[in-house]
Design a protein around this motif. Structure first.
Motif, PDB file in Angstrom:
ATOM      1  N   TRP A  45     -11.912  10.612 -19.514  1.00 10.36           N
ATOM      2  CA  TRP A  45     -12.383   9.250 -19.245  1.00 10.36           C
ATOM      3  C   TRP A  45     -11.295   8.441 -18.534  1.00 10.36           C
ATOM      4  CZ3 TRP A  45     -16.519   5.758 -20.012  1.00 10.36           C
ATOM      5  CH2 TRP A  45     -16.176   4.409 -19.921  1.00 10.36           C
ATOM      6  N   ASP A  46     -10.099   8.470 -19.095  1.00  6.49           N
ATOM      7  CA  ASP A  46      -8.991   7.704 -18.520  1.00  6.49           C
ATOM      8  C   ASP A  46      -8.679   8.174 -17.101  1.00  6.49           C
ATOM      9  OD1 ASP A  46      -8.746   6.199 -20.825  1.00  6.49           O
ATOM     10  OD2 ASP A  46      -7.099   7.398 -21.647  1.00  6.49           O
ATOM     11  N   ALA A  75     -11.801   3.732 -10.192  1.00  9.57           N
ATOM     12  CA  ALA A  75     -11.869   2.269 -10.156  1.00  9.57           C
ATOM     13  C   ALA A  75     -10.488   1.627  -9.989  1.00  9.57           C
ATOM     14  CB  ALA A  75     -12.540   1.753 -11.418  1.00  9.57           C
ATOM     15  N   ARG A  76      -9.550   2.022 -10.856  1.00  9.98           N
ATOM     16  CA  ARG A  76      -8.221   1.413 -10.796  1.00  9.98           C
ATOM     17  C   ARG A  76      -7.502   1.781  -9.506  1.00  9.98           C
ATOM     18  NH1 ARG A  76      -2.868   2.413 -12.193  1.00  9.98           N
ATOM     19  NH2 ARG A  76      -1.748   0.701 -13.234  1.00  9.98           N
ATOM     20  N   GLY A  77      -7.624   3.053  -9.094  1.00  8.16           N
ATOM     21  CA  GLY A  77      -6.982   3.489  -7.867  1.00  8.16           C
ATOM     22  C   GLY A  77      -7.501   2.745  -6.647  1.00  8.16           C
ATOM     23  N   THR A  78      -8.801   2.534  -6.593  1.00  7.85           N
ATOM     24  CA  THR A  78      -9.388   1.784  -5.480  1.00  7.85           C
ATOM     25  C   THR A  78      -8.872   0.349  -5.462  1.00  7.85           C
ATOM     26  OG1 THR A  78     -11.383   3.141  -5.395  1.00  7.85           O
ATOM     27  CG2 THR A  78     -11.566   0.889  -4.561  1.00  7.85           C
ATOM     28  N   THR A  99     -19.812   5.181 -14.592  1.00  7.30           N
ATOM     29  CA  THR A  99     -19.135   3.880 -14.683  1.00  7.30           C
ATOM     30  C   THR A  99     -17.837   3.877 -13.878  1.00  7.30           C
ATOM     31  OG1 THR A  99     -18.134   4.580 -16.785  1.00  7.30           O
ATOM     32  CG2 THR A  99     -20.125   3.263 -16.914  1.00  7.30           C
ATOM     33  N   ALA A 100     -17.150   5.018 -13.838  1.00  4.27           N
ATOM     34  CA  ALA A 100     -15.920   5.090 -13.049  1.00  4.27           C
ATOM     35  C   ALA A 100     -16.217   5.012 -11.553  1.00  4.27           C
ATOM     36  CB  ALA A 100     -15.169   6.387 -13.362  1.00  4.27           C
ATOM     37  N   LYS A 101     -17.264   5.707 -11.129  1.00  7.32           N
ATOM     38  CA  LYS A 101     -17.618   5.706  -9.704  1.00  7.32           C
ATOM     39  C   LYS A 101     -18.170   4.353  -9.286  1.00  7.32           C
ATOM     40  CE  LYS A 101     -17.430   8.157  -6.014  1.00  7.32           C
ATOM     41  NZ  LYS A 101     -16.155   8.717  -5.533  1.00  7.32           N
TER      42      LYS A 101
END
Length: 288
Positions: A113-114, A121-124, A165-167
């Motif tokens: 998940w992390d 999300a965080r990388g973008t 959710t991440a995408k």
């Protein structure tokens, strides 16, 4: 317009769609910062930042290979600074790096998940934030994120809520930043394929050679990305583009050359809105 003289920072550019976009830009004579984690070749993941950079140079562009992780703020900031120092500025960011695990809730450990949320999300968000001060100085600045149209129907979440959710976090960055940065003339768009694309993820994780043979080659995404990135940034923002629709708008009518196996049935990609699939002239098989 072409991408000649433009500087691109592409995440996850060692293989697949990211590499295809880098090579397409290189054929126009662009400068490309190849940012990725792979410094040494892996048996199941061919390509490194160095081999990708060599391919960019061979295609007619200038390349800067940078080994780094989109999860590291320090490495991203250093990579962007290195790019600007080497090439004198920055015109385009392509957020391509992504992690995937199509697992249900009980089968998804928190480490996975992390990873997906940190990369996707965080990388973008991190790469967009790091590049933005330099994009604001460019003549036609673009952020292009490889993420799907937002569709909150449960069918896209139930099988793999963690991945979805991440995408979608990447797509939410497009939604918000496009509105935020419109007054500054920075285009922020997403691009997603109509069909599955023959990538390492498809071959190794999703469907193997059978699904790869029912897919299109990454070059269709590269050609669509190039078309978007040449459009005026002040009038082309906040869109969730589909590759085939972009190219049809550019006058392309024959897509047979993009097929891995010409004439084979093509599979619709995840997250493709029903209206897009139904409106397409391309016959598509829907998995599941």
């Amino acid at each position: 317009m072409t991408l000649s003289g433009k500087t691109l920072f592409i995440t996850g550019a060692t293989r697949g769609i990211g590499l295809a976009i880098a090579l397409r830009a290189a054929r126009d004579g662009a400068r490309v910062a190849v940012f990725g984690k792979t410094a040494e070749a892996h048996p199941r993941l061919p390509g490194t930042v160095f081999s990708a950079a060599e391919a960019v140079e061979a295609a007619g562009g200038r390349a800067l290979p940078i080994v780094g992780d989109v999860r590291s703020e320090e490495q991203v900031l250093a990579a962007v600074a290195h790019t600007v120092e080497a090439f004198g500025g920055l015109d385009i960011l392509v957020n391509n790096a992504s992690a995937i695990s199509l697992t249900g809730t009980l089968a998804t450990d928190l480490k996975r998940w992390d990873l997906m949320h940190q990369v996707n999300a965080r990388g973008t968000f991190l790469c967009s934030k790091a590049c933005l001060p330099h994009l604001l100085k460019a003549d036609n600045p673009h952020i292009l994120t490889l993420s799907p149209p937002l569709d909150l129907r449960p069918k896209w979440f139930a099988p793999h809520v963690a991945y979805t959710t991440a995408k979608y976090g990447m797509s939410l960055c497009t939604l918000g930043m496009a509105q935020e940065l419109a007054p500054d003339g920075v285009a922020v768009n997403s691009l997603w394929p109509l069909t599955t694309i023959d990538t390492a993820a498809v071959r190794n994780l999703l469907g193997g050679e059978q699904l790869a043979n029912a897919s299109r080659r990454p070059e269709i995404m590269a050609d669509a990305a190039a078309a978007i990135l040449q459009r005026p940034s002040r009038t082309c923002t906040g869109n969730f583009f589909i590759d085939e629709e972009v190219l049809r708008a550019e006058g392309v009518t024959d897509f047979s050359g993009y097929a891995v196996v010409p004439g084979a049935p093509l599979v619709a990609d995840f997250f493709l809105p029903d209206a897009v699939r139904e409106a397409s002239d391309t016959a598509l098989v829907v998995l599941g």
